[in-house]
Design a protein around this motif. Sequence first.
Motif, PDB file in Angstrom:
ATOM      1  N   ALA A   1       2.288   2.057  -3.601  1.00  0.00           N
ATOM      2  CA  ALA A   1       1.308   2.307  -4.653  1.00  0.00           C
ATOM      3  C   ALA A   1       1.483   3.720  -5.548  1.00  0.00           C
ATOM      4  CB  ALA A   1      -0.143   2.404  -4.019  1.00  0.00           C
ATOM      5  N   ASP A   2       2.129   4.696  -4.548  1.00  0.00           N
ATOM      6  CA  ASP A   2       2.464   5.859  -5.080  1.00  0.00           C
ATOM      7  C   ASP A   2       3.682   6.399  -5.372  1.00  0.00           C
ATOM      8  OD1 ASP A   2       2.470   5.857  -2.382  1.00  0.00           O
ATOM      9  OD2 ASP A   2       1.524   8.087  -2.141  1.00  0.00           O
ATOM     10  N   VAL A   3       4.473   5.614  -5.327  1.00  0.00           N
ATOM     11  CA  VAL A   3       6.007   5.769  -5.458  1.00  0.00           C
ATOM     12  C   VAL A   3       6.532   5.625  -6.948  1.00  0.00           C
ATOM     13  CG1 VAL A   3       8.201   4.702  -5.085  1.00  0.00           C
ATOM     14  CG2 VAL A   3       6.877   4.682  -3.068  1.00  0.00           C
ATOM     15  N   LYS A   4       7.008   6.665  -7.638  1.00  0.00           N
ATOM     16  CA  LYS A   4       7.684   6.428  -8.645  1.00  0.00           C
ATOM     17  C   LYS A   4       9.082   6.573  -8.653  1.00  0.00           C
ATOM     18  CE  LYS A   4       7.161   8.432 -13.423  1.00  0.00           C
ATOM     19  NZ  LYS A   4       6.945   7.206 -14.252  1.00  0.00           N
TER      20      LYS A   4
ATOM     21  N   VAL B   1       5.632  -1.378  -9.677  1.00  0.00           N
ATOM     22  CA  VAL B   1       5.946   0.027  -9.507  1.00  0.00           C
ATOM     23  C   VAL B   1       6.706   0.352 -10.673  1.00  0.00           C
ATOM     24  CG1 VAL B   1       7.880   1.070  -8.127  1.00  0.00           C
ATOM     25  CG2 VAL B   1       6.704  -0.695  -7.173  1.00  0.00           C
TER      26      VAL B   1
ATOM     27  N   THR C   1       0.835  -1.230   0.027  1.00  0.00           N
ATOM     28  CA  THR C   1       0.109   0.155   0.133  1.00  0.00           C
ATOM     29  C   THR C   1       0.906   1.189  -0.109  1.00  0.00           C
ATOM     30  OG1 THR C   1      -0.130  -0.037   2.409  1.00  0.00           O
ATOM     31  CG2 THR C   1      -2.048  -0.989   1.233  1.00  0.00           C
ATOM     32  N   ARG C   2       1.958   1.107   0.784  1.00  0.00           N
ATOM     33  CA  ARG C   2       2.659   2.436   0.692  1.00  0.00           C
ATOM     34  C   ARG C   2       3.618   2.474  -0.582  1.00  0.00           C
ATOM     35  NH1 ARG C   2       7.045   2.373   5.237  1.00  0.00           N
ATOM     36  NH2 ARG C   2       7.011   0.089   4.741  1.00  0.00           N
TER      37      ARG C   2
END
Length: 147
Positions: free
Chosen positions: A73-76, A140, A70-71
């Motif tokens: 999910a928004d990592v690029k 990811v 869940t952490r």
Amino acid sequence: MEIILKQDIKGLGEKDDVVVVKPGYGRNYLIPKGFAALATASAKKVLAENLKQAAFKQDKIKKDAQDIATRLADVKLSIGAKAGESGKIFGAVNTIMIADALKQQGFDVDRRRITFETEPKELGAYVANLNLHKEVKVQVPFEVVAE
């Protein structure tokens, strides 16, 4: 004769199964070779407790993997690589580079759990698959940029 299997045996059962076999097979082959143990009342209680503890540990590992997913999910990520004028990379972007970039973001993921849908051979956007648990997988996105 009831026995508890200590390892998987094709055609008989899997590890920690309680199975019934003929007495000669159990007494003369399975038990002396270390493939099984006699299923006494106390051995069954120990087996039940071990299975209960193993299930608890697996639930904790799965829950930790879901938290990380869940952490993530928004990592690029952005991976720097040397490239030619045409955009082709010299060398390769590998899982070690992805694991290092994730570590800089605060995620400790083993490089052996990272795979690519398509191998990064040019500059651009790609996706890395992270197998955090056998039931928890996350994708990811990362971008390969010129250094």
